[in-house]
Design a protein around this motif. Structure first.
Motif, short mmCIF file in Angstrom:
data_model
loop_
_atom_site.label_atom_id
_atom_site.label_comp_id
_atom_site.label_asym_id
_atom_site.label_seq_id
_atom_site.Cartn_x
_atom_site.Cartn_y
_atom_site.Cartn_z
N MET A 18 0.65 -0.96 0.08
CA MET A 18 -0.05 -0.18 -0.18
C MET A 18 0.76 1.36 0.63
SD MET A 18 -2.92 1.03 -0.45
CE MET A 18 -4.23 2.33 0.50
N TYR A 19 1.10 1.83 -0.77
CA TYR A 19 1.58 3.23 -0.80
C TYR A 19 1.11 4.80 0.27
CZ TYR A 19 -3.24 3.65 -3.09
OH TYR A 19 -4.18 3.98 -3.69
N GLU A 20 1.87 5.19 0.34
CA GLU A 20 2.05 6.47 1.96
C GLU A 20 1.18 7.18 1.10
OE1 GLU A 20 5.39 4.56 3.71
OE2 GLU A 20 3.66 6.13 4.28
N ILE A 21 -0.15 7.85 1.81
CA ILE A 21 -1.39 8.25 1.89
C ILE A 21 -0.71 9.04 2.29
CG2 ILE A 21 -3.35 8.58 3.16
CD1 ILE A 21 -3.58 5.55 1.63
N LYS A 22 -0.23 9.20 3.34
CA LYS A 22 0.05 10.48 3.79
C LYS A 22 1.14 11.80 2.91
CE LYS A 22 -1.67 10.23 8.06
NZ LYS A 22 -2.65 11.33 7.81
N GLU A 23 2.05 10.42 2.05
CA GLU A 23 3.42 11.44 0.51
C GLU A 23 2.40 12.18 -0.33
OE1 GLU A 23 6.20 8.50 -0.49
OE2 GLU A 23 6.15 10.15 -2.33
N LEU A 24 0.87 11.61 -0.58
CA LEU A 24 -0.09 11.24 -1.62
C LEU A 24 -0.76 12.16 -1.47
CD1 LEU A 24 -1.14 10.20 -3.76
CD2 LEU A 24 -2.55 8.56 -2.62
N GLU A 25 -1.21 13.11 0.52
CA GLU A 25 -1.88 13.83 1.02
C GLU A 25 -0.94 14.86 0.42
OE1 GLU A 25 -3.52 12.90 4.21
OE2 GLU A 25 -4.84 11.98 4.22
N GLN A 26 -0.14 15.33 1.07
CA GLN A 26 1.21 16.10 0.58
C GLN A 26 1.09 16.39 -0.93
OE1 GLN A 26 2.38 17.83 3.13
NE2 GLN A 26 1.62 16.88 4.60
N GLN A 27 0.78 15.65 -1.84
CA GLN A 27 1.19 15.72 -3.27
C GLN A 27 0.02 16.21 -3.69
OE1 GLN A 27 2.23 12.29 -4.89
NE2 GLN A 27 4.39 12.57 -4.93
N TRP A 28 -1.12 15.88 -2.78
CA TRP A 28 -2.35 16.58 -3.92
C TRP A 28 -2.65 18.18 -3.19
CZ3 TRP A 28 -5.98 18.85 -0.46
CH2 TRP A 28 -7.55 18.87 -1.38
N LYS A 29 -1.81 18.53 -1.92
CA LYS A 29 -2.11 19.81 -1.49
C LYS A 29 -0.99 20.63 -2.50
CE LYS A 29 -2.74 19.30 4.03
NZ LYS A 29 -1.70 19.10 5.23
N ARG A 30 0.37 20.35 -2.93
CA ARG A 30 0.59 20.66 -3.79
C ARG A 30 0.07 21.00 -4.64
NH1 ARG A 30 5.13 17.99 -2.28
NH2 ARG A 30 5.42 16.05 -3.39
N TYR A 31 -0.80 19.95 -5.63
CA TYR A 31 -1.17 20.27 -6.24
C TYR A 31 -2.69 21.31 -6.70
CZ TYR A 31 -5.03 18.85 -9.98
OH TYR A 31 -6.03 18.49 -10.74
N LYS A 32 -3.32 21.01 -6.02
CA LYS A 32 -3.77 22.19 -5.60
C LYS A 32 -3.95 23.49 -5.51
CE LYS A 32 -8.33 20.98 -5.22
NZ LYS A 32 -8.64 20.83 -6.25
N ILE A 33 -2.20 23.24 -4.67
CA ILE A 33 -1.88 25.26 -4.86
C ILE A 33 -1.28 25.25 -6.24
CG2 ILE A 33 0.26 26.29 -3.59
CD1 ILE A 33 0.35 24.78 -1.21
N LYS A 34 -0.95 24.73 -6.92
CA LYS A 34 -0.42 24.57 -8.09
C LYS A 34 -1.70 25.30 -8.80
CE LYS A 34 3.23 22.77 -10.15
NZ LYS A 34 3.68 21.53 -10.64
N GLN A 35 -2.61 24.24 -9.04
CA GLN A 35 -4.01 24.12 -10.11
C GLN A 35 -5.13 26.22 -9.20
OE1 GLN A 35 -7.90 22.37 -8.73
NE2 GLN A 35 -7.79 21.59 -10.78
N LEU A 36 -4.84 26.31 -7.71
CA LEU A 36 -5.52 27.73 -8.26
C LEU A 36 -4.32 29.07 -7.76
CD1 LEU A 36 -7.29 26.41 -4.37
CD2 LEU A 36 -8.58 27.12 -6.98
N LEU A 37 -3.49 28.72 -7.98
CA LEU A 37 -2.61 29.63 -8.14
C LEU A 37 -3.18 30.86 -9.42
CD1 LEU A 37 -0.07 31.47 -6.24
CD2 LEU A 37 1.41 29.67 -7.92
N PRO A 38 -3.12 30.59 -10.71
CA PRO A 38 -3.50 31.31 -11.52
C PRO A 38 -4.73 31.92 -11.38
CG PRO A 38 -3.09 29.16 -12.72
CD PRO A 38 -3.25 28.75 -11.26
N TYR A 39 -5.57 31.02 -10.79
CA TYR A 39 -7.18 32.10 -10.45
C TYR A 39 -6.88 33.24 -9.23
CZ TYR A 39 -9.03 28.18 -12.79
OH TYR A 39 -9.61 27.27 -13.42
N ALA A 40 -5.69 32.39 -8.03
CA ALA A 40 -5.25 33.66 -6.84
C ALA A 40 -4.79 35.05 -7.79
CB ALA A 40 -4.92 33.06 -6.62
N ILE A 41 -3.57 34.59 -8.69
CA ILE A 41 -2.93 36.03 -9.67
C ILE A 41 -3.80 36.47 -10.49
CG2 ILE A 41 -1.19 36.05 -10.89
CD1 ILE A 41 0.24 34.00 -10.28
N GLY A 42 -4.75 35.66 -11.00
CA GLY A 42 -6.00 36.93 -11.32
C GLY A 42 -6.42 38.13 -11.08
N ALA A 43 -6.88 36.65 -9.41
CA ALA A 43 -8.32 38.70 -8.85
C ALA A 43 -7.25 38.95 -8.15
CB ALA A 43 -8.24 36.85 -7.93
#
Lengths: 266, 270
Positions: free
Chosen positions: A1-26
């Motif tokens: 079973m893969y590391e869930i915590k590491e996956l969660e960290q990666q997901w957080k990084r992904y979300k920040i990357k995803q929302l960053l253009p919108y934040a900059i645009g705003a």
């Protein structure tokens, strides 16, 4: 079973990357809106333009300069310039009165006028202040006045300056043209003054200036017609018609003929 | 303690078993077209599409449905060995096994197939035909000319399609059926039907249209990729269900878990 915590960290990084253009645009949109609002407010609150200031300065330097309000026109124009009779006659040695072919025929115009002029020699020509006709009217919303020129003022919020030139120039301006005529002897100036005075219903002055224009340039039809009309307006109908008939005979002008017909019908 | 998501996880194990076949608009249409093409006097039928579009399961379904009605055979695993391939073919054509120490005489096989014309109508389903060597494909062409054997060839759609472009094959491919990735609607039907087939109603209801749109975004409607993603998703759900039940909602699959599964499979580059 893969590391869930590491996956969660990666997901957080992904979300920040995803929302960053919108934040900059705003943020960019907010800054642009702020700048737009600032610019709008700044532009609408700007002080009077440089042109106005230049005008006010020039007006301040030239005491005879015309201001641009009805109030000023009423205050400062109390006399219309008209040269004393002596002045007129003194000019004639250099340039004697030209008796045009029309005036000879009419036989009355010049002498009658000279007589009239002599009669009035004792005093100045009657003064009719121009207080009912504004010179240059500016919308009251703008509210620029002579007093306001001298001191910096709170500019009004309206952006548009609406100039309505309603009637003729002020008496002082006409005086300037009359002064100029003394040097230039330009028939165009004389005709202009005759036309202007006729429109102002100063028929006596219109007659005088039309006559002057005729003397310089007897071929000016308009000056003859103004002269005739001014005569008739003053009640000298027979004299006016006589001059008009003579002019029609000599020039063959259809316009003059039509005018004669119209007057004769009346 | 077992999680409810364990069963859901195994629903999406990638397989071509006929029990896992789901009727979708596109697959029904392709199946109908394929079954009708078999009736026509064609030599070769080409079934092609990207990997994971359902070619193998379609051929398997066709074989399963028609094996009792027709002389139809499914070569699921491609054979690279020519001897082995023609030995299998001999068994089908001659209805007997080739002796162990014997090899098939290809010329004799062709003559035998010519004699079978109008007597037998054999349909051979060749899956993953891009794995066969050009020599085998040439011999397959010659056998199709006998008109006693009809080949349905399944191929990956590749950039380099020179096999299809070869003149001698083009004249023989009378029908071409292309399978494409599923639409978003088909994908939703696929996921729901798969779960409903195993009586997982609650889990099927917990996958909302927004989740389907996200799954579609990552898989582009490819069934194989969808199976992988759903398997990983339910694996995560299983973990949270057992260890951190507060982070999971039973009425609605969190989009976060779909994104985590996509990160795990490499669909999202973090």
């Amino acid at each position: 079973m893969y590391e869930i915590k590491e996956l969660e960290q990666q997901w957080k990084r992904y979300k920040i990357k995803q929302l960053l253009p919108y934040a900059i645009g705003a943020i960019v949109v907010t800054i642009l809106l702020g700048m737009g609002g600032f610019w709008y407010g700044f532009v609408s609150d700007t002080p009077p333009s440089k042109n106005h200031q230049a005008v006010s300065k020039s007006n301040q330097n030239d005491p005879s300069a015309n201001t641009l309000t009805t109030q000023v026109a009423q205050k400062h124009i109390d006399t219309l310039w008209s040269p004393p009779i002596g002045t007129i006659l003194s000019l004639t040695p250099q340039q004697p009165l030209q008796e045009s072919k029309f005036s000879k025929k009419a036989n009355l115009t010049t002498r009658h006028n000279v007589e009239n002029v002599h009669h009035m020699q004792g005093g100045e020509l009657p003064v009719e202040p121009i207080n009912e006709i504004p010179i240059i009217q500016i919308d009251e919303d703008v509210g620029v006045s002579t007093q306001e020129f001298s001191t910096p003022q709170q500019p009004k919020k309206k952006k548009k300056l609406d100039l309505h030139i309603v009637a003729t120039q002020s008496g002082e301006l006409l005086q300037r043209i009359e002064k100029r005529f003394m040097h230039t002897k330009d028939s165009a100036d004389a005709l202009f003054l005759a036309r202007r005075y006729y429109e102002l219903k100063h028929y006596k002055k219109a007659e005088i200036w039309a006559k002057r224009a005729n003397e310089i340039n007897p071929d000016l039809e308009e000056s003859w017609l103004i002269f005739v009309r001014s005569k008739i307006k003053q009640g000298h109908i027979e004299e006016g018609l006589r001059v008009l008939r003579a002019y029609v005979e000599l020039s063959g002008s259809p316009k003059a003929a039509a005018l004669l017909q119209r007057f004769q019908k009346r | 303690m077992k999680s409810r998501y364990e069963a859901a996880k195994y629903v999406f194990v990638d397989s071509i078993d006929i029990e896992d076949y789901i009727d979708l608009d596109t697959s029904v249409s392709a199946y109908t077209q394929l079954s009708q093409s078999i009736q026509k006097p064609l030599k070769m039928i080409l079934l092609f599409g990207k990997p994971g579009t359902g070619k193998s399961i379609l051929l398997n379904r066709l074989h399963t449905k028609l094996k009792h009605q027709r002389d139809i055979y499914y070569f699921e695993t491609p054979t690279t060995d020519e001897k082995e391939f023609f030995a299998k073919l001999y068994e089908i054509v001659a209805n007997q096994k080739l002796p162990a120490d014997k090899e098939v005489n290809f010329g004799a096989l062709v003559r035998f197939c010519q004699e079978l014309r109008n007597k037998r109508d054999i349909v051979i389903l060749l899956d993953e035909a891009q794995m066969y060597s050009p020599q085998i494909m040439e011999k397959i062409r010659l056998l199709s000319d006998t008109r006693s054997i009809k080949f349905i060839v399944s191929l990956h759609k590749t950039e380099d399609e020179d096999l299809i472009a070869k003149a001698h094959f083009q004249s023989r491919i009378w029908e071409i059926i292309e399978l494409k990735n599923a639409t978003i609607r088909d994908l939703q039907t696929y996921v729901h039907k798969k779960l409903l087939k195993k009586n997982l109603f609650d889990i099927a209801n917990s996958i909302h249209p927004k989740a389907i749109r996200l799954i579609y975004r990552f898989t582009q409607g490819n069934f194989r990729e969808c199976n992988k993603l759903m398997f990983s998703l339910f694996e995560l759900c299983q973990y949270y269900d057992l260890h951190e039940p507060s982070k999971i909602r039973y009425d609605k699959i969190p989009l976060k878990l779909i994104e985590m599964a996509a990160i795990k499979l490499g669909y999202i580059d973090v």
